[in-house]
Design a protein around this motif. Structure first.
Motif, short mmCIF file in Angstrom:
data_model
loop_
_atom_site.label_atom_id
_atom_site.label_comp_id
_atom_site.label_asym_id
_atom_site.label_seq_id
_atom_site.Cartn_x
_atom_site.Cartn_y
_atom_site.Cartn_z
N THR A 21 -55.29 -22.42 57.08
CA THR A 21 -56.42 -22.99 56.24
C THR A 21 -56.73 -23.65 55.15
OG1 THR A 21 -57.00 -20.78 56.76
CG2 THR A 21 -58.16 -21.36 55.31
N LEU B 96 -61.06 -16.11 56.12
CA LEU B 96 -59.96 -16.19 56.96
C LEU B 96 -59.70 -14.32 56.34
CD1 LEU B 96 -57.27 -16.87 58.24
CD2 LEU B 96 -55.97 -16.54 56.44
N LEU B 97 -59.68 -13.95 55.27
CA LEU B 97 -59.28 -12.73 55.13
C LEU B 97 -61.04 -11.39 55.72
CD1 LEU B 97 -58.32 -10.03 53.19
CD2 LEU B 97 -59.80 -10.68 51.76
N LEU C 158 -60.63 -19.33 53.11
CA LEU C 158 -59.20 -18.36 52.28
C LEU C 158 -60.47 -16.67 52.72
CD1 LEU C 158 -56.99 -19.81 49.92
CD2 LEU C 158 -56.43 -19.34 52.16
N THR D 208 -52.59 -18.25 57.12
CA THR D 208 -53.40 -18.83 55.30
C THR D 208 -52.89 -20.20 55.35
OG1 THR D 208 -52.58 -16.96 54.74
CG2 THR D 208 -52.67 -18.06 53.10
N LEU E 106 -50.27 -13.85 59.44
CA LEU E 106 -51.05 -14.51 58.48
C LEU E 106 -50.85 -15.24 57.45
CD1 LEU E 106 -52.78 -12.84 56.43
CD2 LEU E 106 -51.72 -11.53 55.68
#
Length: 155
Positions: A54, A67-68, A64, A51, A47
Protein backbone atom coordinates in the motif's frame (compact mmCIF):
# COMPACT_ATOMS: atom_id res chain seq x y z
CA UNK A 1 -8.47 -11.36 -36.83
CA UNK A 2 -4.88 -11.58 -35.54
CA UNK A 3 -3.86 -15.26 -35.25
CA UNK A 4 -0.15 -14.53 -34.74
CA UNK A 5 -0.93 -12.58 -31.57
CA UNK A 6 -3.28 -15.26 -30.22
CA UNK A 7 -0.95 -18.17 -30.94
CA UNK A 8 2.00 -16.18 -29.61
CA UNK A 9 0.08 -15.62 -26.37
CA UNK A 10 -0.83 -19.31 -26.12
CA UNK A 11 2.80 -20.31 -26.77
CA UNK A 12 4.07 -17.88 -24.12
CA UNK A 13 1.59 -19.29 -21.57
CA UNK A 14 2.73 -22.82 -22.39
CA UNK A 15 6.38 -21.84 -21.93
CA UNK A 16 5.51 -20.05 -18.66
CA UNK A 17 3.79 -23.21 -17.34
CA UNK A 18 6.81 -25.33 -18.26
CA UNK A 19 9.12 -22.88 -16.47
CA UNK A 20 6.91 -22.92 -13.38
CA UNK A 21 7.02 -26.71 -13.38
CA UNK A 22 10.82 -26.71 -13.64
CA UNK A 23 11.15 -24.12 -10.86
CA UNK A 24 8.54 -25.53 -8.46
CA UNK A 25 9.32 -29.26 -8.53
CA UNK A 26 12.61 -28.86 -6.62
CA UNK A 27 10.91 -26.50 -4.15
CA UNK A 28 8.09 -28.85 -3.09
CA UNK A 29 9.74 -29.44 0.28
CA UNK A 30 9.94 -25.71 0.91
CA UNK A 31 6.26 -25.23 0.08
CA UNK A 32 5.32 -28.06 2.46
CA UNK A 33 7.40 -26.48 5.23
CA UNK A 34 5.61 -23.20 4.58
CA UNK A 35 2.38 -24.88 5.72
CA UNK A 36 3.89 -25.41 9.18
CA UNK A 37 4.41 -21.67 9.78
CA UNK A 38 2.36 -20.63 12.83
CA UNK A 39 -0.73 -18.62 11.95
CA UNK A 40 0.28 -15.50 13.96
CA UNK A 41 3.56 -15.30 12.01
CA UNK A 42 1.71 -15.84 8.75
CA UNK A 43 -0.81 -13.11 9.58
CA UNK A 44 2.01 -10.75 10.59
CA UNK A 45 3.79 -11.40 7.29
CA UNK A 46 0.61 -10.81 5.29
CA UNK A 47 0.00 -7.57 7.19
CA UNK A 48 3.59 -6.46 6.61
CA UNK A 49 3.49 -7.12 2.86
CA UNK A 50 0.03 -5.57 2.49
CA UNK A 51 1.21 -2.44 4.31
CA UNK A 52 4.41 -2.23 2.28
CA UNK A 53 2.45 -2.73 -0.94
CA UNK A 54 0.00 0.00 0.00
CA UNK A 55 2.80 2.41 0.88
CA UNK A 56 4.72 1.47 -2.27
CA UNK A 57 1.74 1.97 -4.58
CA UNK A 58 0.57 5.29 -3.13
CA UNK A 59 2.01 6.56 0.16
CA UNK A 60 -1.06 8.16 1.75
CA UNK A 61 -2.48 7.83 5.22
CA UNK A 62 -6.00 7.53 3.76
CA UNK A 63 -5.11 4.33 1.90
CA UNK A 64 -3.43 2.92 5.01
CA UNK A 65 -6.63 3.69 6.91
CA UNK A 66 -8.63 1.88 4.22
CA UNK A 67 -6.29 -1.10 4.57
CA UNK A 68 -6.87 -1.11 8.32
CA UNK A 69 -10.63 -0.70 7.93
CA UNK A 70 -11.01 -3.51 5.40
CA UNK A 71 -8.74 -5.73 7.47
CA UNK A 72 -10.90 -5.18 10.54
CA UNK A 73 -14.04 -5.75 8.45
CA UNK A 74 -12.62 -9.07 7.22
CA UNK A 75 -11.73 -10.09 10.78
CA UNK A 76 -15.22 -9.28 12.08
CA UNK A 77 -16.81 -11.12 9.17
CA UNK A 78 -14.66 -14.16 9.92
CA UNK A 79 -15.66 -13.96 13.60
CA UNK A 80 -19.35 -14.04 12.70
CA UNK A 81 -18.92 -16.84 10.15
CA UNK A 82 -19.65 -15.00 6.92
CA UNK A 83 -18.60 -17.07 3.90
CA UNK A 84 -15.86 -15.70 1.67
CA UNK A 85 -17.10 -16.98 -1.73
CA UNK A 86 -20.16 -14.67 -2.04
CA UNK A 87 -18.00 -11.70 -1.12
CA UNK A 88 -15.49 -12.52 -3.84
CA UNK A 89 -18.29 -13.02 -6.38
CA UNK A 90 -19.79 -9.69 -5.31
CA UNK A 91 -16.45 -7.94 -5.72
CA UNK A 92 -16.05 -9.37 -9.20
CA UNK A 93 -19.62 -8.92 -10.45
CA UNK A 94 -20.47 -5.75 -8.51
CA UNK A 95 -18.79 -3.24 -10.85
CA UNK A 96 -20.37 -4.89 -13.90
CA UNK A 97 -23.81 -4.85 -12.29
CA UNK A 98 -23.37 -1.19 -11.32
CA UNK A 99 -22.38 -0.30 -14.88
CA UNK A 100 -25.42 -2.08 -16.33
CA UNK A 101 -27.71 -0.42 -13.76
CA UNK A 102 -26.35 2.99 -14.75
CA UNK A 103 -26.84 2.15 -18.42
CA UNK A 104 -30.45 1.03 -17.83
CA UNK A 105 -31.23 4.16 -15.83
CA UNK A 106 -29.61 6.36 -18.47
CA UNK A 107 -31.74 4.75 -21.18
CA UNK A 108 -34.89 5.18 -19.08
CA UNK A 109 -33.90 8.74 -18.12
CA UNK A 110 -33.70 7.92 -14.40
CA UNK A 111 -37.02 6.10 -14.12
CA UNK A 112 -36.58 3.28 -11.57
CA UNK A 113 -39.88 1.63 -12.47
CA UNK A 114 -38.38 0.33 -15.73
CA UNK A 115 -36.47 -2.20 -13.63
CA UNK A 116 -39.71 -3.97 -12.66
CA UNK A 117 -41.99 -3.29 -15.64
CA UNK A 118 -41.18 -6.63 -17.25
CA UNK A 119 -42.78 -9.60 -15.43
CA UNK A 120 -39.57 -11.61 -15.79
CA UNK A 121 -37.50 -8.81 -14.24
CA UNK A 122 -40.00 -8.38 -11.40
CA UNK A 123 -39.95 -12.13 -10.64
CA UNK A 124 -36.14 -12.25 -10.72
CA UNK A 125 -35.86 -9.23 -8.42
CA UNK A 126 -38.41 -10.82 -6.08
CA UNK A 127 -36.42 -14.06 -5.99
CA UNK A 128 -33.23 -12.10 -5.28
CA UNK A 129 -34.97 -10.25 -2.44
CA UNK A 130 -36.23 -13.54 -1.00
CA UNK A 131 -32.73 -15.00 -1.25
CA UNK A 132 -31.52 -12.14 0.92
CA UNK A 133 -34.39 -12.00 3.42
CA UNK A 134 -35.31 -15.67 4.01
CA UNK A 135 -31.91 -16.73 5.44
CA UNK A 136 -32.04 -13.80 7.87
CA UNK A 137 -35.52 -14.81 9.03
CA UNK A 138 -34.56 -18.48 9.33
CA UNK A 139 -31.41 -17.59 11.26
CA UNK A 140 -33.39 -15.36 13.63
CA UNK A 141 -36.06 -18.04 14.15
CA UNK A 142 -33.40 -20.69 14.66
CA UNK A 143 -31.65 -18.64 17.33
CA UNK A 144 -34.98 -17.95 19.01
CA UNK A 145 -35.82 -21.66 19.05
CA UNK A 146 -32.41 -22.50 20.49
CA UNK A 147 -32.83 -19.88 23.20
CA UNK A 148 -36.34 -21.14 24.06
CA UNK A 149 -35.05 -24.72 24.21
CA UNK A 150 -32.25 -23.66 26.51
CA UNK A 151 -34.71 -21.79 28.70
CA UNK A 152 -36.99 -24.86 28.78
CA UNK A 153 -34.10 -27.16 29.79
CA UNK A 154 -33.18 -24.95 32.71
CA UNK A 155 -36.68 -25.20 34.23
Amino acid sequence: TNPTLVWGLIASLLIANAMLLVLNLPLIGLWVKLLTVPKPWLYAGILLFATLGTIGANPSSFELGMLLGFGLLGYVMRLFGYPIAPIVVGLILGPMAEQQLRRALAISQGDWTTLVQSPIAAVLLGIAALALIVPLILRARGKGEVLSQLAGEED
